[in-house]
Write a protein that holds these residues in place. Sequence first.
Motif, mmCIF file in Angstrom:
data_model
loop_
_atom_site.group_PDB
_atom_site.id
_atom_site.type_symbol
_atom_site.label_atom_id
_atom_site.label_comp_id
_atom_site.label_asym_id
_atom_site.label_seq_id
_atom_site.Cartn_x
_atom_site.Cartn_y
_atom_site.Cartn_z
ATOM 1 N N ILE A 197 49.952 28.205 24.916
ATOM 2 C CA ILE A 197 49.211 29.342 25.667
ATOM 3 C C ILE A 197 48.258 28.619 26.207
ATOM 4 O O ILE A 197 47.325 27.852 25.801
ATOM 5 C CB ILE A 197 48.927 30.265 24.476
ATOM 6 C CG1 ILE A 197 49.925 31.060 23.778
ATOM 7 C CG2 ILE A 197 48.082 31.115 25.377
ATOM 8 C CD1 ILE A 197 49.694 31.810 22.737
ATOM 9 N N LEU A 198 48.148 28.882 27.464
ATOM 10 C CA LEU A 198 47.145 28.160 28.498
ATOM 11 C C LEU A 198 45.987 29.184 28.694
ATOM 12 O O LEU A 198 46.394 30.459 29.077
ATOM 13 C CB LEU A 198 47.879 27.910 29.842
ATOM 14 C CG LEU A 198 49.210 26.943 29.772
ATOM 15 C CD1 LEU A 198 49.721 26.988 30.996
ATOM 16 C CD2 LEU A 198 48.819 25.760 28.837
ATOM 17 N N GLU A 199 44.757 28.709 28.740
ATOM 18 C CA GLU A 199 43.648 29.403 28.951
ATOM 19 C C GLU A 199 43.308 29.261 30.430
ATOM 20 O O GLU A 199 43.179 28.186 30.925
ATOM 21 C CB GLU A 199 42.369 29.175 28.035
ATOM 22 C CG GLU A 199 41.305 29.993 28.003
ATOM 23 C CD GLU A 199 39.971 29.793 27.305
ATOM 24 O OE1 GLU A 199 39.151 30.560 27.282
ATOM 25 O OE2 GLU A 199 40.385 28.980 26.557
ATOM 26 N N LYS A 200 43.287 30.453 31.125
ATOM 27 C CA LYS A 200 43.203 30.395 32.489
ATOM 28 C C LYS A 200 42.349 31.473 33.159
ATOM 29 O O LYS A 200 42.343 32.656 32.374
ATOM 30 C CB LYS A 200 44.805 30.349 33.213
ATOM 31 C CG LYS A 200 45.375 29.098 33.047
ATOM 32 C CD LYS A 200 46.545 29.000 34.089
ATOM 33 C CE LYS A 200 47.294 27.790 33.970
ATOM 34 N NZ LYS A 200 48.189 27.518 35.063
ATOM 35 N N LYS A 201 42.085 31.326 34.397
ATOM 36 C CA LYS A 201 41.358 32.621 35.275
ATOM 37 C C LYS A 201 42.664 33.290 35.862
ATOM 38 O O LYS A 201 43.925 32.474 35.901
ATOM 39 C CB LYS A 201 40.767 31.989 36.279
ATOM 40 C CG LYS A 201 39.569 31.194 35.842
ATOM 41 C CD LYS A 201 38.210 32.563 35.771
ATOM 42 C CE LYS A 201 37.079 31.916 35.445
ATOM 43 N NZ LYS A 201 35.980 33.032 35.122
ATOM 44 N N VAL B 135 49.724 32.892 28.757
ATOM 45 C CA VAL B 135 48.308 32.609 29.225
ATOM 46 C C VAL B 135 47.491 33.477 28.180
ATOM 47 O O VAL B 135 47.680 34.392 27.486
ATOM 48 C CB VAL B 135 48.006 32.943 30.668
ATOM 49 C CG1 VAL B 135 48.801 32.213 31.721
ATOM 50 C CG2 VAL B 135 48.136 34.457 30.968
ATOM 51 N N LYS B 136 46.126 32.862 28.188
ATOM 52 C CA LYS B 136 44.988 33.505 27.483
ATOM 53 C C LYS B 136 43.885 33.637 28.545
ATOM 54 O O LYS B 136 43.270 32.763 29.344
ATOM 55 C CB LYS B 136 44.553 32.485 26.498
ATOM 56 C CG LYS B 136 43.282 33.144 25.763
ATOM 57 C CD LYS B 136 42.666 32.110 24.731
ATOM 58 C CE LYS B 136 41.675 32.774 24.058
ATOM 59 N NZ LYS B 136 41.133 31.615 22.881
ATOM 60 N N VAL C 98 35.819 44.975 28.506
ATOM 61 C CA VAL C 98 35.810 43.614 28.754
ATOM 62 C C VAL C 98 36.946 43.037 27.537
ATOM 63 O O VAL C 98 36.334 43.179 26.477
ATOM 64 C CB VAL C 98 34.746 42.899 29.090
ATOM 65 C CG1 VAL C 98 34.833 41.207 29.015
ATOM 66 C CG2 VAL C 98 33.944 43.233 29.957
ATOM 67 N N VAL C 99 37.950 42.142 27.856
ATOM 68 C CA VAL C 99 38.980 41.996 26.759
ATOM 69 C C VAL C 99 39.371 40.513 27.097
ATOM 70 O O VAL C 99 39.189 39.854 27.901
ATOM 71 C CB VAL C 99 39.951 43.003 26.661
ATOM 72 C CG1 VAL C 99 39.809 44.368 26.290
ATOM 73 C CG2 VAL C 99 41.100 42.688 27.869
ATOM 74 N N GLU C 100 39.657 40.011 25.702
ATOM 75 C CA GLU C 100 40.124 38.728 25.731
ATOM 76 C C GLU C 100 41.997 38.958 25.259
ATOM 77 O O GLU C 100 42.287 39.423 24.411
ATOM 78 C CB GLU C 100 39.665 37.680 24.724
ATOM 79 C CG GLU C 100 40.392 36.370 24.761
ATOM 80 C CD GLU C 100 39.655 35.448 23.654
ATOM 81 O OE1 GLU C 100 38.774 34.690 24.202
ATOM 82 O OE2 GLU C 100 39.961 35.341 22.439
ATOM 83 N N ILE C 101 42.630 38.533 26.148
ATOM 84 C CA ILE C 101 44.132 38.767 26.087
ATOM 85 C C ILE C 101 44.805 37.240 25.824
ATOM 86 O O ILE C 101 44.740 36.454 26.398
ATOM 87 C CB ILE C 101 44.770 39.499 27.167
ATOM 88 C CG1 ILE C 101 44.115 40.915 27.415
ATOM 89 C CG2 ILE C 101 46.300 39.681 27.081
ATOM 90 C CD1 ILE C 101 44.632 41.358 28.881
ATOM 91 N N GLU C 102 45.376 37.227 24.570
ATOM 92 C CA GLU C 102 46.119 35.875 24.330
ATOM 93 C C GLU C 102 47.669 36.131 24.001
ATOM 94 O O GLU C 102 48.159 36.967 23.268
ATOM 95 C CB GLU C 102 45.586 35.467 22.930
ATOM 96 C CG GLU C 102 46.126 34.064 22.476
ATOM 97 C CD GLU C 102 45.530 33.407 21.290
ATOM 98 O OE1 GLU C 102 45.769 32.422 20.781
ATOM 99 O OE2 GLU C 102 44.181 34.164 20.873
ATOM 100 N N GLY C 103 48.501 35.179 24.803
ATOM 101 C CA GLY C 103 49.734 35.471 24.588
ATOM 102 C C GLY C 103 50.534 36.391 25.620
ATOM 103 O O GLY C 103 51.546 37.078 25.332
#
Length: 470
Positions: A17-21, A31-32, A82-87
């Motif tokens: 899982i890549l953390e990206k803009k 992505v995250k 405002v959220v963080e979405i992972e996967g």
Amino acid sequence: MQPLLRLSEARQRNVHILEKKLKDCKDGELVKVRARIVRAKIKFSRDGLGKRPRISGILEDDSFRAFFVSYNPNLPLVTDAVVEIEGALVRRLPSGNKILLLNERTKVSVLGEGLEKYIFNARIADLDEPVSGILVEGRIAHVYDVVVKKCRVCNKQFYGNVCPEGHQEGFYYDLRLKFLLSDDTGSIKCIAPRDISAKLLGVPISYVYDTLYEGECYGTIFLLKPKNELRLRFYSGDIENGRYYRDNKGLIIVLDCEEPPDNAKFVREKVIDFNSVEDLGLLADVVEHYIRSRLPEEFLGFHLLRRVHTNYRKVYLYEGFNLEVEIDEPLKVTTTATVRAFESLKDYINYRRRKGASYNAVKRTILNYRNIVYLAPRGLIGKIVSLIPVSASEYIIEEKGISIYEYWRRKGFEVDRDEKPLVKVRVYDLGGLELVYPPSQVFYKYDNISRNSYFYTQALEHAHKYSKNL
């Protein structure tokens, strides 16, 4: 039976899982991302197991915008969160836009951060891939086209003077501005629909309809040339009768053929000099006011003769004509028949209510998808920015000390005491001024009425016959 020694192909893969803009997300990646939810809505579909909720909307960070969709109703996907979405799985739509697919393994958590860090202030250099619903500022560096040809049958644009569907029934012209927009980072080609094109060109939308759509065969020109000396008489006095024209000093101007208003005081008289542009301009204004004050009521920028129901909801064909007075040896009066289709916001709300829609559902639809409207009586264009859940008789206009119901009734418009909700509209033609309107005086325009239909052509002929006999 063979033992289940092998894992599925998906489990054997070493998934990262890549953390990206949002801007950097590529098709096929997991992505995250951290982003603001610009808009979210929920709909229900059906599959083999029954009803299934579907949440869709738009995500935004400081680099880009992207669509998202999720079938998990338990995820905190709420507008302006405002959220963080992972996967999330990134895919490309046929249009080229990015979309993030959220499944049952996707994790979403709400962040306690402000919205200001997650606003995409787009520049032209950022638009190297498809994106929707953004604001870009720049200057028009070059104009390529102003009008296009459209098929009279299917309304599709001609390419190479040919209808893409093969129809042979002819074409009509439509206003569509194609131009090059530039800022200090680059340039991009843009296409504007007719309303935006008219605004960019500084042309009233009513003039666009009259000159492009109805055509010259439905227009009549009257040349007014006085045989004798023409005089204007100036009076002073306090009258509320809109029958008379007032100049910028507040004086009432009366033509030779008019009787002065009662209790008005004579000030002076003026002989029109037909060689003076200033005198001819004043004469044109006075004559136009004189004619308009004796014509049928004005509705959304044109003089209304009658309305005909289209058998679709509460959408009506409004038939009438536009009038323009110009300086031309010495005056030219042009009337142009016009037929347009409108539905009032009040009728739209009543239609949704009869179908069982809640106030919040109607409000979301109006603010997000049906917010561009035409305003009585002059046909100004505006955008609905908020709904006020009170009736017309309850809302008081502070500057006038009367209810909005009384205000419109005194002007001769039919407004119900109990109609609601009222709407606050940002009026583009008044420099963005925000005004409150009753829903019966706010209208949606419909362009999908066939110009070859019996009702349309008959209405146009009737309006033309009336206007040419003025």
